[in-house]
Design an enzyme around this catalytic site. Structure first.
Site, mmCIF file in Angstrom:
data_model
loop_
_atom_site.group_PDB
_atom_site.id
_atom_site.type_symbol
_atom_site.label_atom_id
_atom_site.label_comp_id
_atom_site.label_asym_id
_atom_site.label_seq_id
_atom_site.Cartn_x
_atom_site.Cartn_y
_atom_site.Cartn_z
ATOM 1 N N CYS A 22 28.575 32.052 42.031
ATOM 2 C CA CYS A 22 27.302 31.813 42.710
ATOM 3 C C CYS A 22 27.639 31.417 44.138
ATOM 4 O O CYS A 22 28.772 31.061 44.440
ATOM 5 C CB CYS A 22 26.537 30.674 42.049
ATOM 6 S SG CYS A 22 26.018 31.047 40.366
ATOM 7 N N GLY A 48 26.535 36.536 44.258
ATOM 8 C CA GLY A 48 25.517 36.547 43.206
ATOM 9 C C GLY A 48 24.321 37.369 43.641
ATOM 10 O O GLY A 48 23.770 37.121 44.721
ATOM 11 N N ASN A 123 27.501 25.947 41.864
ATOM 12 C CA ASN A 123 28.437 27.064 41.730
ATOM 13 C C ASN A 123 29.557 26.579 40.822
ATOM 14 O O ASN A 123 30.243 25.621 41.138
ATOM 15 C CB ASN A 123 28.964 27.422 43.128
ATOM 16 C CG ASN A 123 30.129 28.410 43.089
ATOM 17 O OD1 ASN A 123 30.905 28.471 44.030
ATOM 18 N ND2 ASN A 123 30.259 29.175 42.039
ATOM 19 N N GLY A 124 29.757 27.238 39.697
ATOM 20 C CA GLY A 124 30.815 26.828 38.777
ATOM 21 C C GLY A 124 30.326 26.870 37.348
ATOM 22 O O GLY A 124 29.317 27.525 37.040
ATOM 23 N N TYR A 270 39.916 38.602 45.358
ATOM 24 C CA TYR A 270 38.754 39.465 45.166
ATOM 25 C C TYR A 270 37.415 38.828 45.530
ATOM 26 O O TYR A 270 36.578 39.463 46.153
ATOM 27 C CB TYR A 270 38.729 39.915 43.700
ATOM 28 C CG TYR A 270 37.474 40.634 43.266
ATOM 29 C CD1 TYR A 270 37.126 41.864 43.835
ATOM 30 C CD2 TYR A 270 36.633 40.084 42.307
ATOM 31 C CE1 TYR A 270 35.968 42.522 43.435
ATOM 32 C CE2 TYR A 270 35.477 40.739 41.909
ATOM 33 C CZ TYR A 270 35.146 41.955 42.476
ATOM 34 O OH TYR A 270 34.010 42.596 42.097
#
Ligand code: SF4
Length: 496
Positions: A22, A48, A123-124, A270
């Protein structure tokens, strides 16, 4: 059991990429906070694409807009931004790692507490969220969503501490997992990184200007989101640090003490945008150096180095520079294939990869080709790309991968298939080469990856990064993760 007697991973039409986690963004003190947040989220769109949201605060009231889809679809209308007034805002781009893609799961989550409003974007992934959720439900908490992030809201709600910061610390001490948070109360913008700093979070500053902007503080997942709003990079939020931003400036708390960080190494390979700087290292440079390392480790004679676009491009440039073989665009990516393209029949679905990539015969015909890509997940896309390159006339196809083999699933916020579906979890490199249909296949070694990131090899006693998807060395306890998701059962395991 031999590979041939199992479900054929190469025939599965499922998605074959790792998905970004995210993106979070927060701003304090800007005249046009919601518009800047929308721009920041736009820069973080790669993290996201399923849903997005902004919560703003005007000094009196909080305002919320959340929607499914892309940032541009939801915040491209000036009327929507006008409905988010105030100099303070937080925003979130979602890729669902837990919970369904429905509006009630879209962040930032918002709740009214006795101390006022509170919005949070995460985020996570929390590895103990299921047991925390069960305990909270037993205590009478009513969950509105199925996302793990909502446990933060309830833990803060039931905390007996009085200040927002103390309640947040109380909540953080009960969660286990990877998290970068941005949160907005009526007193402050808060940013938090988990004690190991697995997920990124940075602090930036928009300088005061002659237009009357008194200067603003910004929190974001990546530095590319600072560039788009004209903010300067100040520093990374440190692992285990809480930054509290208000009219007095930036105040820092470290409730966990200092521990050795384990930043996600896959961000360099990436996930992050190549123009971002992560933990002081430009991602673009890191990717080129991984490509150089790959060329030193596993070079074969060839005529042309061809990246699998887009994320394979910098590594292929590094590979070409180190090997002295020309770099060329033998695969062209179609940038106009949206996630919503409907593949109407099985036959067309089978052709799916050709919607995104097409072979450039002028570069490939009669040549010995080294294809450079960032990772192999299930292997379905790789096989189709190799087929396409051979069909365009390549005389040899060798594949070089700028990550070590992805043998383990991620439980820290990256959407990976279950372990049994990861090609490298079940097959040796030689078997993978045969399944994908290449003349040779090689991955950068884990030590080569660390060398490329300027760490002189991986120290198994004190690795610098989280590299669990390559090593199985999970730095944060997998509290509620079932054993079967962590270990391959013998029925799934092929020869290695
Ligand atoms: S397991 Fe892999 S993808 Fe997940 S945080 Fe660790 S390095 Fe990143």
């Amino acid at each position: 059991m031999t590979p041939s007697s199992q479900a054929d991973p190469m025939s599965e039409a499922e998605d074959d990429t790792l998905h970004e986690e995210c993106g979070v963004f927060g701003i304090w003190g800007a005249t046009d906070a919601a518009a800047l947040t929308a721009l920041g989220l736009h820069a973080l769109q790669h993290r996201g694409q399923e849903a997005t949201g902004i919560v703003s605060y005007d000094g009196q009231r909080f305002h919320t807009h959340r929607g499914l889809g892309l940032v541009g679809d939801n915040f491209g209308d000036a009327k929507v931004i006008a409905g988010l007034p105030g100099p303070y805002a937080v925003g979130h781009n979602r890729y669902a790692t837990t919970g369904d893609t429905v509006l009630r799961n879209v962040q930032p989550l918002y709740a009214d507490f006795e101390f006022g409003g509170f919005a949070v974007g995460h985020n996570g992934n929390l590895t103990n969220a299921p047991s925390l959720r069960r305990a909270l439900v037993r205590r009478g908490c009513l969950f509105q969503s199925t996302t793990d992030s909502e446990v933060f809201i309830h833990l803060i709600a039931i905390s007996l501490y009085s200040t927002v910061a103390d309640r947040l610390i109380d909540a953080l001490k009960q969660v286990v997992g990877a998290y970068s948070l941005v949160a907005l109360s009526n007193e402050a913008l808060l940013g938090v990184r988990d004690p190991l700093g697995v997920r990124p979070l940075i602090l930036g500053r928009i300088a005061p200007n002659a237009g009357g902007n008194a200067g603003a503080w910004v929190l974001a997942s990546e530095s590319c989101a600072l560039d788009i709003v004209g903010a300067d990079f100040v520093r990374d939020v440190e692992p285990g640090e809480i930054v509290i931003i208000n009219e007095k400036g930036v105040h820092s708390i470290r409730p966990f003490g200092r521990t050795a960080a384990r930043f996600c190494v896959f961000e360099y390979i990436y996930f992050a945008r190549p123009d971002s700087i992560m933990e002081g290292m430009p991602v673009y440079d890191a990717r080129k150096r991984i490509g150089e390392e790959l060329a030193r480790e596993s070079h074969v004679p060839a005529d042309v180095i061809v990246p699998v676009p887009d994320s394979g491009v910098p590594a292929a440039m590094g590979y070409a520079a180190e090997s002295g073989i020309p770099f060329d665009l033998g695969i062209i990516r179609n940038h106009y294939v949206g996630r919503t393209f409907i593949e109407p029949t099985d036959q067309i679905r089978h052709l799916g990869v050709r919607l995104k990539h097409s072979a450039n015969r002028a570069v490939l015909e009669g040549r010995r080709v080294i294809l450079v890509d960032d990772s192999i997940v299930r292997g379905t896309t790789s096989r189709k790309i190799v087929e396409m390159v051979r069909h365009a006339g390549a005389s040899e196809v060798h594949m070089r991968i700028s990550s070590p083999p992805t043998t383990h699933s991620c439980f820290y916020g990256i959407d990976t298939p279950e372990r049994g579906k990861l090609l490298a979890a079940r097959h040796s490199v030689a078997e993978m080469a045969a399944l994908i249909g290449v003349d040779s296949l090689a991955f950068v070694s884990i030590d080569g990856l660390y060398r490329a990131l300027r760490h002189g090899g991986r120290d198994p006693a004190a690795p610098h990064y989280c590299d669990a998807c390559f090593t199985g060395d999970y730095p944060i306890p997998l509290t509620d993760v079932p054993e079967r998701e962590i270990h391959l059962d013998t029925a799934q395991a092929g020869p290695r």
